[in-house]
Motif scaffolding. Structure first.
Motif, PDB file in Angstrom:
ATOM      1  N   ASP A   1      -1.336   6.896   0.696  1.00 41.57           N
ATOM      2  CA  ASP A   1      -2.752   7.249   0.694  1.00 41.57           C
ATOM      3  C   ASP A   1      -3.652   6.039   0.493  1.00 41.57           C
ATOM      4  O   ASP A   1      -4.855   6.192   0.300  1.00 41.57           O
ATOM      5  CB  ASP A   1      -3.028   8.312  -0.374  1.00 41.57           C
ATOM      6  CG  ASP A   1      -2.477   7.895  -1.715  1.00 41.57           C
ATOM      7  OD1 ASP A   1      -2.081   6.726  -1.851  1.00 41.57           O
ATOM      8  OD2 ASP A   1      -2.428   8.731  -2.634  1.00 41.57           O
TER       9      ASP A   1
ATOM     10  N   MET B   1     -12.206  -1.251 -10.781  1.00 43.84           N
ATOM     11  CA  MET B   1     -11.517  -0.845  -9.563  1.00 43.84           C
ATOM     12  C   MET B   1     -12.436   0.051  -8.738  1.00 43.84           C
ATOM     13  O   MET B   1     -12.606   1.223  -9.052  1.00 43.84           O
ATOM     14  CB  MET B   1     -10.235  -0.102  -9.927  1.00 43.84           C
ATOM     15  CG  MET B   1      -9.004  -0.869  -9.607  1.00 43.84           C
ATOM     16  SD  MET B   1      -7.568   0.079 -10.028  1.00 43.84           S
ATOM     17  CE  MET B   1      -7.297  -0.440 -11.701  1.00 43.84           C
TER      18      MET B   1
ATOM     19  N   ARG C   1     -10.865   0.834   0.264  1.00 46.35           N
ATOM     20  CA  ARG C   1     -11.271  -0.199  -0.677  1.00 46.35           C
ATOM     21  C   ARG C   1     -12.160  -1.200   0.036  1.00 46.35           C
ATOM     22  O   ARG C   1     -12.100  -1.337   1.252  1.00 46.35           O
ATOM     23  CB  ARG C   1     -10.043  -0.882  -1.280  1.00 46.35           C
ATOM     24  CG  ARG C   1      -9.080  -1.406  -0.245  1.00 46.35           C
ATOM     25  CD  ARG C   1      -7.826  -1.904  -0.887  1.00 46.35           C
ATOM     26  NE  ARG C   1      -7.005  -0.834  -1.411  1.00 46.35           N
ATOM     27  CZ  ARG C   1      -6.547  -0.806  -2.663  1.00 46.35           C
ATOM     28  NH1 ARG C   1      -6.832  -1.781  -3.490  1.00 46.35           N
ATOM     29  NH2 ARG C   1      -5.803   0.186  -3.060  1.00 46.35           N
TER      30      ARG C   1
ATOM     31  N   GLN D   1     -13.232   2.219  -5.806  1.00 40.13           N
ATOM     32  CA  GLN D   1     -12.603   2.906  -4.680  1.00 40.13           C
ATOM     33  C   GLN D   1     -13.312   4.211  -4.365  1.00 40.13           C
ATOM     34  O   GLN D   1     -13.866   4.861  -5.238  1.00 40.13           O
ATOM     35  CB  GLN D   1     -11.127   3.156  -4.911  1.00 40.13           C
ATOM     36  CG  GLN D   1     -10.769   3.488  -6.325  1.00 40.13           C
ATOM     37  CD  GLN D   1      -9.292   3.728  -6.414  1.00 40.13           C
ATOM     38  OE1 GLN D   1      -8.838   4.840  -6.216  1.00 40.13           O
ATOM     39  NE2 GLN D   1      -8.538   2.690  -6.699  1.00 40.13           N
TER      40      GLN D   1
ATOM     41  N   TYR E   1       0.839  -1.196   0.000  1.00 40.25           N
ATOM     42  CA  TYR E   1       0.000   0.000   0.000  1.00 40.25           C
ATOM     43  C   TYR E   1       0.871   1.241   0.000  1.00 40.25           C
ATOM     44  O   TYR E   1       1.923   1.276   0.628  1.00 40.25           O
ATOM     45  CB  TYR E   1      -0.900   0.027   1.235  1.00 40.25           C
ATOM     46  CG  TYR E   1      -1.928  -1.059   1.241  1.00 40.25           C
ATOM     47  CD1 TYR E   1      -2.978  -1.042   0.331  1.00 40.25           C
ATOM     48  CD2 TYR E   1      -1.836  -2.102   2.146  1.00 40.25           C
ATOM     49  CE1 TYR E   1      -3.913  -2.047   0.326  1.00 40.25           C
ATOM     50  CE2 TYR E   1      -2.776  -3.120   2.144  1.00 40.25           C
ATOM     51  CZ  TYR E   1      -3.814  -3.086   1.227  1.00 40.25           C
ATOM     52  OH  TYR E   1      -4.740  -4.078   1.215  1.00 40.25           O
TER      53      TYR E   1
ATOM     54  N   ARG F   1     -13.137   7.906  -2.284  1.00 34.71           N
ATOM     55  CA  ARG F   1     -12.100   8.820  -1.810  1.00 34.71           C
ATOM     56  C   ARG F   1     -12.564   9.576  -0.589  1.00 34.71           C
ATOM     57  O   ARG F   1     -13.712  10.010  -0.522  1.00 34.71           O
ATOM     58  CB  ARG F   1     -11.728   9.806  -2.897  1.00 34.71           C
ATOM     59  CG  ARG F   1     -10.480  10.567  -2.540  1.00 34.71           C
ATOM     60  CD  ARG F   1     -10.162  11.529  -3.589  1.00 34.71           C
ATOM     61  NE  ARG F   1     -11.246  12.485  -3.747  1.00 34.71           N
ATOM     62  CZ  ARG F   1     -11.211  13.492  -4.583  1.00 34.71           C
ATOM     63  NH1 ARG F   1     -10.178  13.643  -5.364  1.00 34.71           N
ATOM     64  NH2 ARG F   1     -12.201  14.339  -4.669  1.00 34.71           N
TER      65      ARG F   1
ATOM     66  N   PHE G   1      -7.244   1.209   5.429  1.00 28.72           N
ATOM     67  CA  PHE G   1      -7.595   1.238   4.015  1.00 28.72           C
ATOM     68  C   PHE G   1      -8.839   0.409   3.734  1.00 28.72           C
ATOM     69  O   PHE G   1      -9.181   0.148   2.599  1.00 28.72           O
ATOM     70  CB  PHE G   1      -6.421   0.716   3.174  1.00 28.72           C
ATOM     71  CG  PHE G   1      -5.190   1.569   3.304  1.00 28.72           C
ATOM     72  CD1 PHE G   1      -5.307   2.946   3.438  1.00 28.72           C
ATOM     73  CD2 PHE G   1      -3.928   1.021   3.299  1.00 28.72           C
ATOM     74  CE1 PHE G   1      -4.187   3.745   3.565  1.00 28.72           C
ATOM     75  CE2 PHE G   1      -2.800   1.815   3.425  1.00 28.72           C
ATOM     76  CZ  PHE G   1      -2.931   3.184   3.560  1.00 28.72           C
TER      77      PHE G   1
ATOM     78  N   SER H   1     -12.106  -4.415   0.052  1.00 27.50           N
ATOM     79  CA  SER H   1     -11.507  -5.578   0.691  1.00 27.50           C
ATOM     80  C   SER H   1     -10.001  -5.431   0.768  1.00 27.50           C
ATOM     81  O   SER H   1      -9.358  -5.018  -0.195  1.00 27.50           O
ATOM     82  CB  SER H   1     -11.855  -6.838  -0.094  1.00 27.50           C
ATOM     83  OG  SER H   1     -11.217  -6.801  -1.342  1.00 27.50           O
ATOM     84  N   VAL H   2      -9.476  -5.726   1.923  1.00 29.37           N
ATOM     85  CA  VAL H   2      -8.034  -5.826   2.089  1.00 29.37           C
ATOM     86  C   VAL H   2      -7.754  -7.228   2.628  1.00 29.37           C
ATOM     87  O   VAL H   2      -8.631  -7.829   3.241  1.00 29.37           O
ATOM     88  CB  VAL H   2      -7.471  -4.768   3.058  1.00 29.37           C
ATOM     89  CG1 VAL H   2      -7.752  -3.390   2.570  1.00 29.37           C
ATOM     90  CG2 VAL H   2      -8.004  -4.975   4.448  1.00 29.37           C
TER      91      VAL H   2
ATOM     92  N   HIS I   1      -7.019   9.970   0.955  1.00 31.61           N
ATOM     93  CA  HIS I   1      -7.013   8.695   1.635  1.00 31.61           C
ATOM     94  C   HIS I   1      -7.990   7.793   0.901  1.00 31.61           C
ATOM     95  O   HIS I   1      -9.179   8.102   0.826  1.00 31.61           O
ATOM     96  CB  HIS I   1      -7.440   8.903   3.085  1.00 31.61           C
ATOM     97  CG  HIS I   1      -7.199   7.711   3.927  1.00 31.61           C
ATOM     98  ND1 HIS I   1      -6.027   7.495   4.584  1.00 31.61           N
ATOM     99  CD2 HIS I   1      -7.967   6.639   4.195  1.00 31.61           C
ATOM    100  CE1 HIS I   1      -6.093   6.350   5.225  1.00 31.61           C
ATOM    101  NE2 HIS I   1      -7.268   5.810   5.004  1.00 31.61           N
ATOM    102  N   TYR I   2      -7.514   6.743   0.332  1.00 32.45           N
ATOM    103  CA  TYR I   2      -8.371   5.876  -0.463  1.00 32.45           C
ATOM    104  C   TYR I   2      -8.753   4.640   0.323  1.00 32.45           C
ATOM    105  O   TYR I   2      -7.925   4.046   1.006  1.00 32.45           O
ATOM    106  CB  TYR I   2      -7.651   5.464  -1.752  1.00 32.45           C
ATOM    107  CG  TYR I   2      -7.533   6.610  -2.718  1.00 32.45           C
ATOM    108  CD1 TYR I   2      -8.556   6.873  -3.619  1.00 32.45           C
ATOM    109  CD2 TYR I   2      -6.430   7.446  -2.706  1.00 32.45           C
ATOM    110  CE1 TYR I   2      -8.461   7.924  -4.497  1.00 32.45           C
ATOM    111  CE2 TYR I   2      -6.326   8.510  -3.578  1.00 32.45           C
ATOM    112  CZ  TYR I   2      -7.345   8.742  -4.475  1.00 32.45           C
ATOM    113  OH  TYR I   2      -7.260   9.786  -5.336  1.00 32.45           O
TER     114      TYR I   2
END
Lengths: 245, 1053
Positions: A15, B1, B28, B3, A12, B5, B121, B30-31, B25-26
């Motif tokens: 940001d 994709m 998502r 995402q 990552y 913001r 994230f 799933s991490v 700062h993005y």
């Protein structure tokens, strides 16, 4: 600060993006009525405004007129409030001259200038907020503005930057990433043909890695193209609705 | 994709002004959660390491817990730890890079059951910080929220325990979600790990030291040290040349006063600063510790000081007036520390009397580190009395400017003082060597080879590899008794008349897959550690002594290099690299091979392979073998001569000869000749290493691992030159060839020790050979000075060196690259390789140090039980090899001990020798000259000691509670020691054996002296000496008993 980790072990960035991901792009065409063409773009927090006049007759000295093609005149400026510290940036300082020249080179390669001999096309770009990748944002904004003005071009010109950290190429650098002083590559691409309109690199990068970074920048530019293409189509649709047919 | 913001607003002060920075700062959807319970592993992309599934709960440490108790979280017993990204970032921000890297390594370590969850994230885990909310509160809130999400994500199948130090958080969140428990760390340890005593003790000591620190900061004493300059100022200062950056090296003998800063690379622009910078006194050292990367400011020239040349036993202040130190050198003071190099330190608690004298504050105890160079450390503990007689590991926590000594905490107990195991453990810790037995997971990766289930060559490998079993006569030559055979040789005539020389190395990489558990372990160890009495293998015995070892008569995988040589000139025509299958026909040892070479066939009986053959076939086979050995020797001679012509320095070869010379000294004992076979084998190995180096460099010019030996600095040779001059020799050090030649000439016919000492001095002046990545340095620096080769690497001992494993992988990749096949191996990039090389070099150095220290330990243990006054063996002949202002350095050839002998004792009396040479202490003065020292008593008698004079010394052991014992030498006569050794040997055969042990001990020390200049043969010889049968320790123990017997015998007579 040396402690900032540009790319974590999990892949990552600061940001939250991954290495190849772009920042969010939002754009609008036709923001000013007076100009022949205009556009506004936000790439992450980098915001740029582009205005296009022309093609029209040569203003000022007639000697500048080119017999076989149009003269592309680009001017870049950035707002005093565009960076973290408020700072007056007078017209004609070295940085904006350089940027103007680069824009001019880029658009001379894209606009079909031979269709308008002895005339002039003016492109004015202003950066409202600079958060990395100003050149790319300017090019993308100007492309939209030129399209809005209806000036014939070979193709879109899409630009994106790329950097290199820990053996990985990062697409679309933000200000934090730029500020660490690593290598940075700016690429303007004609996506359909894959031709490069402009390529510039700061800092040293080993030749072995160049291909990788170039590839990342090109892929990012193509991604930008998809977004811009959507913006243009939507704009045309809206315009046609307004025209009432 | 997909995402979304979100923006984070950060307010920052900078130069006192407030600056508003907007950062993106993005988030998502799933991490990776890295849990085996994850319902949709595909969307989570769990491709890294997973938590194990046999835990009872997951543990989520709060940021504060990660910051303070990371050491406890490192315990392998604690499993199922989920580190939240928020906590990791807090560590990075507030605890600095060192601590953060520790955490990173922990997360990367496949053996440790913990993962990182990038909660910031993740769409539903991210919480923006609210207005007015403190950072700490927000961090705790985020971590709790993420923990709750994790619980739901795993579909409530695994309870989660969040561990925090924040009372309010426990109150607030304790019962908010079912299945997510919030408790304090102490509570957690008590409830879940009541049996993990070490963790409890560590926790206790961390808590206590923290409490102390808090108290102290409130008390605010007067400042003991100036504050450190902020980092930005330091960096600017270094750039502008005002400050100088370097590594702090404390002088071991005067740790209180002297330290030197070695400049780093070309950081100093002003070239007039060539020498090190002296840091005089603790105050100027300003809380930096040996090994730290520091920034120094030079003092004005008027304040420069010189280094002391006196032998340091007492502190600097009782230096005799008028005895001026050497000329002033650049002196500076430390203004800041760039990188702290704190590690675990072995310390000793003071004895009770000392504790009481330390006064009122019995809670805080000053402990003395084993390493002289480390200052005393203040520990707060209540266990001081219990820990009195033990060697203990501590860690330093902080060193405030208000405190005279650093604060630390207790970690674990090693063993009793003076106990062999405890002392060995001390040596290991001090060299940061960790050798736990191989774990089950690691052993599971190993091939099986039991009588019921013997290991066999697989048919698939049979197809891929070149089969040399039928076509080549392969044999190995090693010391007798050696188990880990990693190299074999072959030579044969080809159809076109040319010769084919082959070197076949055990194919360790076939069994050790990159990034497997065993690979990671081997990488951490980097080398096999040889201590005086034991060894710690890099690879488990199943590999090193069995499946990888190229034993006689069994099929084994190998990596081979084969050259086609011209039949007469031995020019290399062709070279082939590849994987092979071999069956070694003979496992010879050196002596037997030499006998065969000399045409002495009586040894045939001793070669097991020949035993069961009938006469005729034996004759034929023998002839074949003898032909091969002869040919091999011939080839090796040629190659060597060629290397000599190129100006190769034969120091290493000489080293071998020296050792054999030594053997010759005690010729009566073990009649051992210098064997040419040694050199033959070594030369073949050098050739293989060289060609492999060339190959991998050509294929991977930027990421090959090679070994270089930089040419030595001429100034280091000055001592050597002067010593030689004292004896009337001239040493030319301009080139490696000139040096070797002049060393050969510098031979005193009456005293072979002189040459030996000169050589060891020359070796010490050399730089160490190093591993490096070819991408990190210019091609002309690849040169190997000692071997006079442009490229060199280590390829021939993959069983005991990790560098060789890397080289094997590189070679395999190079071969597949040549075949235009895809490179399967995941090669290291230049940067990673460089990092790895640094690690391996470090480990090698640690291995050498530990070897040396353990040898010294054994020497001391040997002499400890003897009464120096009566014991015959404690009196010996010594040679003076260096002169200091208050004493001389003496080398004792019989035991291989080097040590200092004082000419002035503590009471200020100087030595004086009567006409019969016996010494007494009398008042007087010392005078030092270039190559002699004169002691004059007030009575007018004087005695002069020259360099290389033989004197009689008495060896005794100076015991020390906190440090290692040291050997003490005392000159008892200015005449050489007269008792001829041979007489003793005849007198009692027991002594003979003791000298043999000493011989081993000494040869080990020689290896230390020879450091890196030696070639394989020295190394192999040295090291295998120890693998022979019984350990040195058992022998020494035996001798102790025998020595007692011996004494009683002599009294009886």
């Amino acid at each position: 600060m040396a402690g900032l980790e540009l790319l974590s072990d999990q892949g990552y960035r600061v940001d939250g993006r991954r290495a190849g991901e772009l920042r969010k792009i939002q754009a609008r065409m036709g923001v000013f009525a007076q100009a022949d063409g205009s556009a506004y773009i936000e790439q992450g927090n980098t915001k740029a405004l582009a205005v296009v006049y022309g093609p029209h007759e040569i203003r000022g000295s007639r000697a500048r007129a080119l017999p076989d093609r149009a003269l592309v005149n680009c001017q870049y400026s950035s707002a005093t409030f565009s960076t973290g510290e408020r700072k007056r940036r007078p017209h004609g300082d070295r940085k904006s001259c350089e940027m103007g020249l680069q824009l001019r080179q880029t658009f001379e390669a894209a606009i079909l200038t031979q269709l308008h001999p002895r005339s002039q096309i003016d492109i004015y770009v202003q950066v409202l907020q600079a958060d990395g990748g100003t050149y790319a944002a300017c090019v993308n904004a100007a492309t939209l503005a030129v399209l809005d003005a209806g000036i014939p071009m070979r193709d879109f010109v899409c630009a994106c930057s790329a950097g290199f950290v820990d053996g990985t190429a990062l697409a679309d650098l933000s200000h934090v990433e730029e500020a660490t002083g690593g290598p940075q590559l700016a690429l303007a691409l004609l996506p359909a043909s894959g031709q490069i309109a402009l390529l510039e690199m700061d800092a040293r990068l080993h030749e072995d890695h160049l291909e990788q970074v170039l590839e990342a920048a090109a892929r990012a530019s193509r991604d930008v193209h998809t977004v811009l293409d959507r913006v243009v189509r939507q704009h045309v649709q809206e315009a046609s609705v307004l025209l009432g047919d | 994709m997909l995402q979304k913001r979100e923006k984070v607003l950060l307010l920052r002060t900078f130069h006192g002004r407030t600056l508003r920075i907007v950062r993106e700062h993005y988030l998502r959807p799933s991490v990776p959660c890295n849990s085996p319970l994850c319902p949709q592993p595909a969307t989570c992309h769990n491709d890294g390491k997973l938590l194990s599934s046999d835990v009872t709960h997951y543990m989520v440490p709060d940021w504060k817990v990660v910051q303070d108790y990371l050491e406890i979280l490192e315990f392998p017993e604690l499993k199922g730890i989920v580190f939240m990204q928020t906590a990791c970032q807090a560590v990075q921000r507030q605890r600095g890079r060192r601590q953060y890297n520790k955490l990173r390594n922990l997360l990367k370590d496949a053996r440790h059951d913990c993962v990182l969850f990038a909660n910031e994230f993740q769409q539903s885990c991210y919480l923006p910080r609210e207005r007015g909310e403190s950072m700490e509160k927000w961090q705790s809130r985020s971590i709790y929220n993420a923990a709750a999400w994790y619980y739901h994500h795993c579909q409530h199948r695994m309870p989660i325990v969040m561990v925090t130090e924040d009372e309010e958080a426990i109150q607030q969140y304790g019962s908010e979600t079912e299945g997510v428990f919030v408790i304090s760390f102490k509570n957690y340890l008590d409830n879940f790990w009541p049996d993990l005593k070490a963790a409890h003790e560590l926790c206790e000591s961390i808590l206590q030291s923290r409490r102390e620190r808090e108290n102290e900061s409130q008390e605010s004493h007067g400042k003991e040290y100036p504050e450190h300059v902020p980092l930005e100022v330091l960096e600017a200062g270094i750039k502008s040349g005002r400050y100088i950056q370097g590594t702090l090296n404390v002088n071991k003998h005067r740790a209180q006063m002297e330290a030197f800063v070695r400049l780093q690379g070309a950081s100093s622009k002003d070239s007039d600063l060539v020498s090190d910078i002296l840091i005089h006194g603790m105050k100027a050292r300003n809380r930096s510790i040996h090994g730290d990367v520091v920034v120094v400011e030079l003092l004005p020239k008027s304040e420069w000081k010189g280094r002391t040349a006196a032998l340091g036993e007492s502190d600097g202040d009782d230096r005799a007036p008028g005895e001026s130190p050497s000329e002033p050198m650049p002196t500076g003071r430390v203004v800041g520390i760039l990188q702290k190099n704190w590690r675990d330190y072995v310390v000793t608690f003071p004895s009770i009397e000392e504790v009481q004298s330390q006064g009122k504050n019995a809670q805080k105890i000053l402990v003395t580190p084993w390493d002289y160079r480390i200052p005393k450390i203040r520990i707060s503990t209540q266990q001081a009395e219990a820990l009195q007689d033990f060697r203990v590991v501590v860690r330093i926590d902080s060193w405030e400017s208000t405190s005279m000594y650093p604060n630390g905490h207790f970690v674990r107990v090693l063993g009793r003082i003076g106990d062999l195991e405890g002392e060995i453990a001390t040596i290991l810790v001090e060299n940061s060597i960790s050798v736990v037995p191989f774990s089950e997971a690691q052993m599971c990766e190993m091939p099986v080879n039991t009588p019921e289930n013997p290991w066999k060559v697989s048919s698939q490998e049979e197809q891929e590899r070149k089969d040399l079993r039928k076509t080549h006569l392969v044999f190995s030559i090693d010391p007798s008794g050696c188990e880990d055979v990693d190299d074999t040789l072959s030579v044969r005539a080809l159809d076109n008349g040319n010769l084919e020389l082959g070197v076949h190395i055990a194919d360790v990489t076939h069994f050790v897959a990159p990034h497997s558990y065993i690979d990671i372990e081997a990488r951490t160890r980097a080398t096999t550690y040889y201590l005086a009495d034991r060894r710690y293998d890099m690879l488990p015995a199943i590999l090193s002594a069995d499946v990888c070892s190229l034993l006689g008569g069994v099929d084994r995988y190998a990596v081979s290099v084969m050259w086609e040589l011209d039949k007469t000139s031995y020019e290399i025509k062709k070279v082939w690299y590849g994987r092979t299958i071999i069956r070694s026909a003979y496992k010879l040892f050196y002596e037997a091979a030499q006998d065969l070479l000399d045409g002495n066939f009586s040894v045939v009986k001793d070669i097991p392979e020949f035993k069961d053959l009938e006469e005729r076939s034996r004759q034929a086979k023998l002839e074949e073998l003898v032909w091969a050995i002869r040919k091999l020797t011939d080839i090796a001679r040629h190659i060597r001569a060629k290397r000599d012509r190129c100006g190769a320095l034969e120091l290493e070869g000489v080293e071998v000869r020296i050792q054999l010379d030594e053997k010759k000294n005690i010729h009566d004992l073990i009649p051992k000749q210098p064997l040419e076979v040694h050199e033959t084998v070594a030369e073949c190995m050098i050739l293989a290493n060289h060609w492999v180096a060339k190959k991998i460099w050509e294929s991977f010019p930027h990421q090959a691992l090679l070994r270089r030996h930089p040419p030595p600095h001429q100034e280091f040779f000055s001592e050597l030159r002067e010593c030689a001059k004292a004896k009337g020799f001239f040493i030319d050090t301009r080139s490696n060839k000139a040096l070797a030649d002049s060393l050969d000439n510098a031979n005193d016919p009456n005293d072979p020790i002189v040459n030996k000492l000169l050589r060891s001095m020359a070796t010490q002046a050399m730089s160490n050979a190093l591993y490096f990545s070819t991408g990190s340095c210019a091609e002309e620096e690849f040169h190997h000075y000692g071997l006079a080769l442009d490229k060199y690497t280590h390829f021939t001992s993959p069983i005991r060196r990790y560098s060789d494993i890397i080289v094997h992988r590189l070679l395999m990749a190079a071969i597949s690259k040549d075949k235009k096949m895809e490179i399967k191996e995941n090669l290291f990039s230049n940067k990673d390789l460089e990092e790895l090389c640094r690690h391996i070099n470090n480990r090698n150095r640690a291995a050498q140090h530990s070897q040396k220290q353990s040898t010294e330990l054994f020497q001391c243990m040997y002499f400890k039980d003897k009464d120096p006054e009566t014991e015959e063996r404690c009196i010996s002949d010594g040679v003076i090899y260096s002169i200091r202002t208050n004493g001389v350095l003496v080398f004792i050839p019989r035991f291989g001990i080097k040590g200092a002998a004082y000419l002035r004792n503590k009471d200020g009396l100087v030595i004086s020798c009567g006409p019969d040479g016996h010494s007494e202490w009398k008042p007087g003065s010392l005078q030092r000259f270039q190559n002699k020292i004169t002691s004059t008593t007030t009575g007018g008698e004087s005695v002069t000691f020259h360099l290389f004079d033989h004197v009689t010394v008495r060896i005794s052991v100076q015991t020390s509670r906190c440090h290692s014992d040291t050997i003490r030498l005392e000159i008892i006569s200015s005449k050489p020691h007269m008792t001829p050794d041979t007489e003793l040997f005849q007198q009692s055969p027991l002594l003979l054996k003791s000298d043999l042990v000493k011989e081993v001990t000494r040869s080990v020390e020689e290896a230390q002296l020879a450091q890196e200049v030696e070639v394989n043969i020295t190394e192999d010889y040295q090291k295998y000496c120890q693998t022979k049968g019984r350990s040195l320790y058992t022998l020494l123990e035996e001798i102790r008993d025998l020595a007692l017997l011996d004494v009683s015998n002599s009294y009886g007579m």
